[in-house]
Write an enzyme that holds these catalytic residues in place. Sequence first.
Site, PDB file in Angstrom:
ATOM      1  N   CYS A   2      52.357  52.320  51.729  1.00 62.18           N
ATOM      2  CA  CYS A   2      52.558  53.569  52.461  1.00 62.18           C
ATOM      3  C   CYS A   2      53.911  53.921  52.516  1.00 62.18           C
ATOM      4  O   CYS A   2      54.998  52.610  52.309  1.00 62.18           O
ATOM      5  CB  CYS A   2      52.037  53.839  53.892  1.00 62.18           C
ATOM      6  SG  CYS A   2      50.140  53.458  53.836  1.00 62.18           S
ATOM      7  N   ARG A  27      54.909  55.811  47.024  1.00 62.86           N
ATOM      8  CA  ARG A  27      54.199  54.999  47.759  1.00 62.86           C
ATOM      9  C   ARG A  27      52.877  55.095  48.023  1.00 62.86           C
ATOM     10  O   ARG A  27      52.030  54.212  48.412  1.00 62.86           O
ATOM     11  CB  ARG A  27      55.122  54.378  48.792  1.00 62.86           C
ATOM     12  CG  ARG A  27      56.519  53.924  48.264  1.00 62.86           C
ATOM     13  CD  ARG A  27      57.335  53.307  49.745  1.00 62.86           C
ATOM     14  NE  ARG A  27      56.559  52.267  50.278  1.00 62.86           N
ATOM     15  CZ  ARG A  27      56.811  51.094  49.931  1.00 62.86           C
ATOM     16  NH1 ARG A  27      57.813  50.729  48.988  1.00 62.86           N
ATOM     17  NH2 ARG A  27      56.188  49.950  50.528  1.00 62.86           N
ATOM     18  N   TRP A  75      48.944  56.029  51.980  1.00 63.36           N
ATOM     19  CA  TRP A  75      47.876  55.458  50.807  1.00 63.36           C
ATOM     20  C   TRP A  75      46.600  54.729  51.609  1.00 63.36           C
ATOM     21  O   TRP A  75      46.903  53.598  52.193  1.00 63.36           O
ATOM     22  CB  TRP A  75      48.378  54.458  49.930  1.00 63.36           C
ATOM     23  CG  TRP A  75      47.563  54.090  48.700  1.00 63.36           C
ATOM     24  CD1 TRP A  75      47.340  54.892  47.462  1.00 63.36           C
ATOM     25  CD2 TRP A  75      46.699  52.890  48.548  1.00 63.36           C
ATOM     26  NE1 TRP A  75      46.583  54.200  46.768  1.00 63.36           N
ATOM     27  CE2 TRP A  75      45.993  52.900  47.231  1.00 63.36           C
ATOM     28  CE3 TRP A  75      46.553  51.677  49.281  1.00 63.36           C
ATOM     29  CZ2 TRP A  75      45.068  51.793  46.839  1.00 63.36           C
ATOM     30  CZ3 TRP A  75      45.745  50.734  49.258  1.00 63.36           C
ATOM     31  CH2 TRP A  75      44.994  50.628  47.836  1.00 63.36           C
ATOM     32  N   ASN A 101      52.577  50.613  57.870  1.00 64.57           N
ATOM     33  CA  ASN A 101      52.478  50.429  56.557  1.00 64.57           C
ATOM     34  C   ASN A 101      51.720  48.874  56.516  1.00 64.57           C
ATOM     35  O   ASN A 101      52.299  48.014  56.996  1.00 64.57           O
ATOM     36  CB  ASN A 101      53.437  50.337  55.799  1.00 64.57           C
ATOM     37  CG  ASN A 101      53.184  49.655  54.241  1.00 64.57           C
ATOM     38  OD1 ASN A 101      52.133  49.954  53.578  1.00 64.57           O
ATOM     39  ND2 ASN A 101      54.308  49.501  53.660  1.00 64.57           N
ATOM     40  N   GLY A 102      50.575  48.720  55.999  1.00 58.86           N
ATOM     41  CA  GLY A 102      49.990  47.437  55.844  1.00 58.86           C
ATOM     42  C   GLY A 102      48.571  47.462  56.284  1.00 58.86           C
ATOM     43  O   GLY A 102      47.565  48.521  56.486  1.00 58.86           O
ATOM     44  N   GLU A 487      48.705  47.056  27.523  1.00 58.75           N
ATOM     45  CA  GLU A 487      49.413  47.667  28.393  1.00 58.75           C
ATOM     46  C   GLU A 487      49.264  49.108  28.007  1.00 58.75           C
ATOM     47  O   GLU A 487      49.286  50.177  29.061  1.00 58.75           O
ATOM     48  CB  GLU A 487      50.863  47.494  28.177  1.00 58.75           C
ATOM     49  CG  GLU A 487      52.240  48.192  29.077  1.00 58.75           C
ATOM     50  CD  GLU A 487      52.081  48.230  30.342  1.00 58.75           C
ATOM     51  OE1 GLU A 487      51.176  47.728  30.962  1.00 58.75           O
ATOM     52  OE2 GLU A 487      52.668  49.045  30.940  1.00 58.75           O
ATOM     53  N   LYS A 491      48.154  52.145  30.694  1.00 54.87           N
ATOM     54  CA  LYS A 491      48.902  53.336  30.830  1.00 54.87           C
ATOM     55  C   LYS A 491      48.046  54.692  30.825  1.00 54.87           C
ATOM     56  O   LYS A 491      47.965  55.478  31.697  1.00 54.87           O
ATOM     57  CB  LYS A 491      50.239  53.435  29.730  1.00 54.87           C
ATOM     58  CG  LYS A 491      51.292  52.580  29.832  1.00 54.87           C
ATOM     59  CD  LYS A 491      52.076  52.981  30.976  1.00 54.87           C
ATOM     60  CE  LYS A 491      51.575  52.209  32.223  1.00 54.87           C
ATOM     61  NZ  LYS A 491      52.114  50.903  32.590  1.00 54.87           N
ATOM     62  N   GLU A 494      45.465  54.726  33.581  1.00 52.45           N
ATOM     63  CA  GLU A 494      45.993  54.998  34.900  1.00 52.45           C
ATOM     64  C   GLU A 494      46.279  56.565  35.424  1.00 52.45           C
ATOM     65  O   GLU A 494      46.120  57.185  36.455  1.00 52.45           O
ATOM     66  CB  GLU A 494      47.454  54.279  35.149  1.00 52.45           C
ATOM     67  CG  GLU A 494      47.571  53.004  35.856  1.00 52.45           C
ATOM     68  CD  GLU A 494      48.941  52.693  35.464  1.00 52.45           C
ATOM     69  OE1 GLU A 494      49.231  52.146  36.932  1.00 52.45           O
ATOM     70  OE2 GLU A 494      49.731  52.320  34.551  1.00 52.45           O
ATOM     71  N   HIS A 510      33.321  40.911  17.556  1.00 53.88           N
ATOM     72  CA  HIS A 510      32.521  40.223  18.531  1.00 53.88           C
ATOM     73  C   HIS A 510      32.144  41.297  19.453  1.00 53.88           C
ATOM     74  O   HIS A 510      31.592  40.842  20.611  1.00 53.88           O
ATOM     75  CB  HIS A 510      33.481  39.324  19.130  1.00 53.88           C
ATOM     76  CG  HIS A 510      33.897  38.106  18.134  1.00 53.88           C
ATOM     77  ND1 HIS A 510      33.197  37.312  17.312  1.00 53.88           N
ATOM     78  CD2 HIS A 510      35.203  37.874  17.578  1.00 53.88           C
ATOM     79  CE1 HIS A 510      33.824  36.743  16.419  1.00 53.88           C
ATOM     80  NE2 HIS A 510      34.830  37.035  16.466  1.00 53.88           N
ATOM     81  N   LYS A 609      52.732  53.119  44.105  1.00 59.08           N
ATOM     82  CA  LYS A 609      53.407  52.276  43.328  1.00 59.08           C
ATOM     83  C   LYS A 609      53.649  50.812  43.544  1.00 59.08           C
ATOM     84  O   LYS A 609      53.747  49.986  42.785  1.00 59.08           O
ATOM     85  CB  LYS A 609      54.748  53.079  43.558  1.00 59.08           C
ATOM     86  CG  LYS A 609      56.130  52.412  42.558  1.00 59.08           C
ATOM     87  CD  LYS A 609      55.579  52.706  41.281  1.00 59.08           C
ATOM     88  CE  LYS A 609      56.840  52.155  40.289  1.00 59.08           C
ATOM     89  NZ  LYS A 609      56.281  51.854  38.856  1.00 59.08           N
TER      90      LYS A 609
HETATM   91  O1  M6R Z   1      55.626  45.915  41.621  1.00 60.20           O
HETATM   92  P1  M6R Z   1      54.756  45.220  40.687  1.00 60.20           P
HETATM   93  O2  M6R Z   1      55.190  44.846  39.374  1.00 60.20           O
HETATM   94  O3  M6R Z   1      54.538  43.796  41.147  1.00 60.20           O
HETATM   95  O4  M6R Z   1      53.283  45.893  40.543  1.00 60.20           O
HETATM   96  C1  M6R Z   1      52.494  45.067  39.764  1.00 60.20           C
HETATM   97  C2  M6R Z   1      51.242  46.239  39.509  1.00 60.20           C
HETATM   98  O5  M6R Z   1      50.784  46.793  40.593  1.00 60.20           O
HETATM   99  C3  M6R Z   1      51.920  47.522  38.497  1.00 60.20           C
HETATM  100  O6  M6R Z   1      52.426  46.904  37.444  1.00 60.20           O
HETATM  101  C4  M6R Z   1      50.828  48.432  38.287  1.00 60.20           C
HETATM  102  O7  M6R Z   1      49.695  47.751  37.384  1.00 60.20           O
HETATM  103  C5  M6R Z   1      51.485  49.662  37.523  1.00 60.20           C
HETATM  104  N1  M6R Z   1      50.801  50.644  38.232  1.00 60.20           N
HETATM  105  C6  M6R Z   1      51.330  49.761  36.047  1.00 60.20           C
HETATM  106  O8  M6R Z   1      51.705  50.906  35.589  1.00 60.20           O
END
Ligand code: M6R
Length: 614
Positions: A2, A27, A75, A101-102, A487, A491, A494, A510, A609
């Site tokens: 958050c 966040r 969040w 936050n937490g 990756e 992307k 997400e 496989h 984030k």
């Molecule tokens: O801040 P970090 O690199 O530790 O975050 C790790 C993941 O949460 C982050 O890479 C997440 O997978 C992204 N949203 C990917 O785009």
Amino acid sequence: MCGIVGYLGTRRAYPVLIKGLKRLEYRGYDSAGVALITDRGDLQVYKTKGKVADLEAYASDKDVTGCVGIAHTRWATHGEPNSTNAHPHYSESNNLALIHNGIIENYITLKKQLEEHGVKFRSTTDTEVLVQLIEYMQKSQNVDLLTAVRLSLQRVIGAYAIAILDKSNPGQIIAARKSSPLVVGIGEDEFFLGSDASPIIEYTDKVIYLNDGDIAVIRRNEELEIVDFNNIPLEHEIKTVDLKLGQIEKGGFPHFMLKEIFEQPECLKDCMRGRINVDQTHVKLSAIIDYKDRLLAARRFIIVACGTSWHAGLIGKQLIESICGIPVEVEYASEFRYSNPVITNEDVVIAISQSGETADTLAAIQLAKQKGAFIYGICNAVGSSIARATDTGSYIHVGPEIGVASTKAFTGQVTVLTMLALALAKEKKVISSNQYSMMVNELNAIPDKMEEVLKANDHIRDISRIFTYAHNFLYLGRGFNYPVALEGALKLKEISYIHAEGYPAAEMKHGPIALIDDEMPVVVIATQNVLYDKLMSNIQEIKARRGRVIAIVTEGDTSVKALADEYIELPRTLECLEPLLATIPLQMLAYHIAICKGKDVDQPRNLAKSVTVE
Ligand code: M6R
């Protein structure tokens, strides 16, 4: 996860708080709220489901006067995202308001105890338990707010960054942290609070990063006071933040994600600046100079990370193993921390994190430290919890990444890992001077080659229009490009919510080949490297089943182009550096498909984030 903002000073607090929330909205963005002590002395809380813009609309006809306030963008962890569960939370008497936050892990026990004392709850959050506990302490022990906060936090198990306002003491904000970031900004006769420095830098570059167990007492016309849970005063260092406003604004791009994709050539130059000297052909990482013996003595490296950073780690493994001959394991931090791993003091753990706040990665570091490993951090956020928890490390220096989908951080991480591998190999004397200088030169040429790749943006936008219909995507790559396939798939899922899977290309037969029909787009990274012929065969297998191939090819290629439905060209580079180029068209493809589908690319649903909870 958050975002927290606070203000106490001589300005109107509300506009500062709203602007700050917008900067922190990456966040978390399922609800937002603000608490103000108004000019009339009321403690007013306004909060609503939705984004900060919804909060502004909601508060447009309310009393938003006052020069003290706290605000939050959420969040959800405990309790669904609605206005009742949004922060700030009032205490039962409405005299206190708190943002958090937490996660309060023992909130059920605490809530039960408070209910037995007659406390009534309004929300289903863990956070409300904390504000009720603080008020209960204040009343039952007849103590001031600071003492009540200290006593309450002593009973709390979990992670938190909190800020609290007290109607009866309008010239004060109390804030505290444990395992969740919190920054205090120091201005002229004013103080700011932020989950990171982005809501603060417009007003001051002087900040204090709170440590775990710190309680900050911010009082009008007084010096900042920081104490621990036992009220012992703590020293604190004021740091100067090197962050410019332009770095956290969109700069003419429609979305942060697109801006961050296009920034990559410049970001990589920043990442390499002062570290690569092409004339003298050397790579200089201060962490390696300072801790050379410890790093060279490593029996193995263990990379811990999550999400995109974990994908960068997979590339790092191949780089370090192939160039330095040091064994490397790559672990999801979340699995590592609970796997009772065998670690000795001969191991070096490399923790990779853009935000430097990921809870699982931080816990993995703590575990590895306890077991005697030496910790090397690769972070973007300067001064973050992970950067501070490591023994040494290298920042990636790509500037703040605000789009939730990580883009420039990934290429920055891979660049640092490449420099790390080169510097180690040189120190170990296991790389020939020819190979070394060829790699250094080629790495240095990557930003210009990235510029070439970025020119394909319009072409990729056209391709994405063709494939917006798809419900599934497969991404295939081999060797260094296998993590790129993972990756690319991450992307896409997400931000477009299309199901996508990344696979090592040879594994297709496989199992995943069963998915292929004339509706299935398959993105194949088929550049001209040692595995090119193998990838050609994979493409033929896909075409034989009428699958639709989007190929990433080396410029000048003819064979794959002849087979593929669509193709995107990359400039030629060394195989081990291909991920730095090949990832860019996949970022752009995901971006444009999400745009075609009308999705919110910067703030995709359910994500945030920085993942500061388990
Ligand atoms: O801040 P970090 O690199 O530790 O975050 C790790 C993941 O949460 C982050 O890479 C997440 O997978 C992204 N949203 C990917 O785009």
